[in-house]
Design a protein around this motif. Sequence first.
Motif, short mmCIF file in Angstrom:
data_model
loop_
_atom_site.label_atom_id
_atom_site.label_comp_id
_atom_site.label_asym_id
_atom_site.label_seq_id
_atom_site.Cartn_x
_atom_site.Cartn_y
_atom_site.Cartn_z
N ARG A 344 -33.05 -38.46 19.30
CA ARG A 344 -33.82 -37.23 19.23
C ARG A 344 -32.95 -36.04 19.59
NH1 ARG A 344 -39.23 -37.16 19.20
NH2 ARG A 344 -39.28 -35.35 20.59
N THR A 345 -33.37 -34.88 19.14
CA THR A 345 -32.59 -33.67 19.41
C THR A 345 -32.57 -33.34 20.90
OG1 THR A 345 -34.56 -32.33 18.96
CG2 THR A 345 -33.02 -32.68 17.14
N ASP A 346 -33.59 -33.75 21.65
CA ASP A 346 -33.63 -33.49 23.08
C ASP A 346 -33.01 -34.62 23.89
OD1 ASP A 346 -35.53 -35.42 22.70
OD2 ASP A 346 -37.20 -34.27 23.51
N ASP A 347 -32.33 -35.55 23.20
CA ASP A 347 -31.76 -36.73 23.83
C ASP A 347 -30.36 -36.48 24.37
OD1 ASP A 347 -30.17 -39.64 22.71
OD2 ASP A 347 -31.57 -39.63 24.38
N VAL A 348 -29.66 -35.51 23.79
CA VAL A 348 -28.27 -35.25 24.17
C VAL A 348 -28.21 -34.14 25.22
CG1 VAL A 348 -26.00 -34.51 23.35
CG2 VAL A 348 -27.42 -35.98 21.92
N VAL A 349 -27.57 -34.43 26.34
CA VAL A 349 -27.43 -33.45 27.42
C VAL A 349 -25.95 -33.30 27.76
CG1 VAL A 349 -29.70 -33.98 28.36
CG2 VAL A 349 -27.69 -35.18 29.24
N LYS A 350 -25.61 -32.22 28.43
CA LYS A 350 -24.23 -31.97 28.85
C LYS A 350 -24.14 -32.08 30.36
CE LYS A 350 -21.63 -29.07 26.65
NZ LYS A 350 -20.99 -27.84 26.11
N VAL A 351 -23.23 -32.94 30.81
CA VAL A 351 -23.00 -33.15 32.24
C VAL A 351 -21.51 -33.03 32.51
CG1 VAL A 351 -23.25 -34.71 34.20
CG2 VAL A 351 -24.95 -34.74 32.36
N GLY A 352 -21.11 -32.13 33.40
CA GLY A 352 -19.71 -31.96 33.72
C GLY A 352 -18.87 -31.61 32.51
N GLY A 353 -19.46 -30.86 31.58
CA GLY A 353 -18.73 -30.47 30.38
C GLY A 353 -18.69 -31.54 29.31
N LYS A 354 -19.32 -32.70 29.55
CA LYS A 354 -19.32 -33.79 28.57
C LYS A 354 -20.73 -34.01 28.04
CE LYS A 354 -15.39 -36.20 30.61
NZ LYS A 354 -14.51 -35.95 29.45
N ARG A 355 -20.83 -34.22 26.74
CA ARG A 355 -22.11 -34.49 26.10
C ARG A 355 -22.39 -35.99 26.12
NH1 ARG A 355 -24.01 -30.31 22.97
NH2 ARG A 355 -25.02 -31.71 21.50
#
Length: 460
Positions: A344-355
């Motif tokens: 899903r489009t809301d499934d990808v998040v960015k943590v510490g500059g990494k997706r």
Amino acid sequence: MTSPLPGLLARHDARDPVLWCTSGPIDAATLRRRVLQVASRLPEGDGAVLVSCLDTTSFVVAVLAAWRRGLPIALPPNTRARTLEEIREQASICTEIHDADPRLAFDAERDTVEDDVLVDAAPGYRMASVYTSGSTGAHDIVHKSAVQLLGEAGVLATRFELDARARVLSTVPPHHIYGLLFGVFVPLCCGGSIVATVPFHAPAVEAVARASQATVLVSTPAHLRGLELVDSEAVRSVTRVFSSGAPLHASTAAKSRARFGCSVTEILGSTETGGIGWRQADGTSDVPWRPLPGVRVGTAADGQLLLWSDFLPGELPQPFVADDRIELLDSPAEHEQLFRHLGRTDDVVKVGGKRISLGMLEARLRSLPAVRDAAVFADEAPVGHDRRIRAVVVAPGKDPDTLRRALLEWFDPVVVPRRIVMVDELPRESTGKLRRAALKALLDGESGRRVSRGQAQTSR
């Protein structure tokens, strides 16, 4: 429209069983009589019939009786008191039918007026208001027309070659659109029958499958994982298995194939869009998805799914931009589409500059040895701060640090969950889904103890 609207019970002879109850089967003639009696007790006028029945037989009778009376139905996402109260406040409800409603009583001695058509509706007639499961927030209402319910059920029955031999056992309640279509309308349209029990836990599924000799199982990944230890002999009558509601992990697909002797048919779709695609998941490879009949897919520049479908609401534009990402694949057959679902489009998040894809992380966590169930949660980040990933896991005998070390073989340390909560069971809905609010409450409320259901051992 890909095919005419199928008639409900039109393929059933009078003595054909339609519902398999613990007290015995109900045939088509008896079901028709019950529906006609209840329909005669319903009010005339505007408004919908709120159907809050948990009993499958009562549910089927109530829905068909409302339609026979010319009234649309409203199907709540659950039957909790506050949920029903909100629907009564927000929707135009003319009456409610529940399991203890005296209008559902059947008088076997009473004569009823028979005719050839039980339910007759134009394709665009609004038949139902269905509420989404509310996995990420509030329950949204979706209105469904006759073509979106009966038309899609007819297409599904034809595509998957379901006929009078289909005896359908669903672990998904009929208030959910997937359970409604596959567990109720497909058998009513194709001449098949419905097992009038919706078991949730594996021992109950095993017992009901054995007693009913069901041939079709309609389920979810969470329920199929629970069936991995079920006696194969108890489910030997099952020759077709459907799964929807969440991604099916390859290991679960492989174990299900070994258990049932058939590949799981995965269904991709949503309450809003109806069915989108299907694939046969055998656990051996990354099997591509195919659009269902009457559906065509495309991609926007960012890979977001564009959807053309016979089963979209008429007021929506086509192509409809769905909340999914896909990759179109080359197909060896002309006019056949193949695609890979990327989440899903809301499934990808960015943590510490990494997706990172939360779905991918969750799937990898579930694939670890001894992990029976798992869910991943990403907190909203304050301005100037990174998001925080946390996880809840059911893995008897394992500890959080062991799971973290295993995940580090696949993921960068920055995206591995900072906190892992070990529980005995996840607070899943009857559909197998896990509401975001319930997951967050569990994570926020734990104090670091490992005890019974809902309490936990944690790693920070």
